[in-house]
Design a protein around this motif. Structure first.
Motif, PDB file in Angstrom:
ATOM      1  N   THR A 193       3.795  -4.996   6.416  1.00 21.39           N
ATOM      2  CA  THR A 193       5.148  -4.975   5.887  1.00 21.39           C
ATOM      3  C   THR A 193       5.167  -5.794   4.609  1.00 21.39           C
ATOM      4  O   THR A 193       4.648  -6.909   4.569  1.00 21.39           O
ATOM      5  CB  THR A 193       6.140  -5.574   6.902  1.00 21.39           C
ATOM      6  OG1 THR A 193       6.061  -4.810   8.107  1.00 21.39           O
ATOM      7  CG2 THR A 193       7.549  -5.557   6.372  1.00 21.39           C
ATOM      8  N   LEU A 194       5.748  -5.222   3.551  1.00 22.06           N
ATOM      9  CA  LEU A 194       5.835  -5.898   2.267  1.00 22.06           C
ATOM     10  C   LEU A 194       7.282  -6.137   1.895  1.00 22.06           C
ATOM     11  O   LEU A 194       8.147  -5.332   2.199  1.00 22.06           O
ATOM     12  CB  LEU A 194       5.195  -5.040   1.161  1.00 22.06           C
ATOM     13  CG  LEU A 194       3.730  -4.687   1.309  1.00 22.06           C
ATOM     14  CD1 LEU A 194       3.331  -3.718   0.213  1.00 22.06           C
ATOM     15  CD2 LEU A 194       2.883  -5.938   1.258  1.00 22.06           C
ATOM     16  N   TRP A 254       4.104   6.118  -1.156  1.00 30.50           N
ATOM     17  CA  TRP A 254       3.987   4.742  -1.626  1.00 30.50           C
ATOM     18  C   TRP A 254       2.951   3.953  -0.842  1.00 30.50           C
ATOM     19  O   TRP A 254       2.304   3.056  -1.397  1.00 30.50           O
ATOM     20  CB  TRP A 254       5.359   4.074  -1.589  1.00 30.50           C
ATOM     21  CG  TRP A 254       6.257   4.667  -2.626  1.00 30.50           C
ATOM     22  CD1 TRP A 254       7.323   5.494  -2.421  1.00 30.50           C
ATOM     23  CD2 TRP A 254       6.133   4.528  -4.047  1.00 30.50           C
ATOM     24  NE1 TRP A 254       7.878   5.865  -3.629  1.00 30.50           N
ATOM     25  CE2 TRP A 254       7.166   5.282  -4.643  1.00 30.50           C
ATOM     26  CE3 TRP A 254       5.258   3.839  -4.874  1.00 30.50           C
ATOM     27  CZ2 TRP A 254       7.351   5.359  -6.018  1.00 30.50           C
ATOM     28  CZ3 TRP A 254       5.433   3.914  -6.255  1.00 30.50           C
ATOM     29  CH2 TRP A 254       6.466   4.667  -6.809  1.00 30.50           C
ATOM     30  N   SER A 255       2.746   4.274   0.413  1.00 31.95           N
ATOM     31  CA  SER A 255       1.730   3.552   1.187  1.00 31.95           C
ATOM     32  C   SER A 255       0.331   3.854   0.642  1.00 31.95           C
ATOM     33  O   SER A 255      -0.521   2.969   0.588  1.00 31.95           O
ATOM     34  CB  SER A 255       1.816   3.887   2.674  1.00 31.95           C
ATOM     35  OG  SER A 255       1.609   5.265   2.883  1.00 31.95           O
TER      36      SER A 255
END
Length: 73
Positions: free
Chosen positions: A5-6, A24-25
């Motif tokens: 998790t960012l 995006w991952s």
């Protein structure tokens, strides 16, 4: 595969949401891999180096000084 998790700034999140066609991952994973490749490359070079930390700092200061003079022109 583990999950991560960012936290990102709200403005960046808004911009990213406009491009749902992108994974995006995958982009983040590629950025992580690229950075790790750079770090590992640097570590391999440093492992072979006979410079100590004091030498590296001196060289770094010399480079910064010369770059600063170069861009002041």
């Amino acid at each position: 595969m583990p999950n991560m998790t960012l936290s990102i700034p709200e403005e960046l999140h808004r911009k990213m949401k406009r491009h749902t066609e992108l994974k995006w991952s995958d982009i983040a994973r590629q950025a992580f891999e690229k950075k790790l490749d750079e770090i590992e490359f640097t570590e391999r070079i440093l492992h072979k180096s006979e410079l100590n930390e004091k030498d590296a700092e001196r060289i770094g200061h010399e480079i910064k000084s010369k770059m600063s003079k170069r861009f002041q022109r």
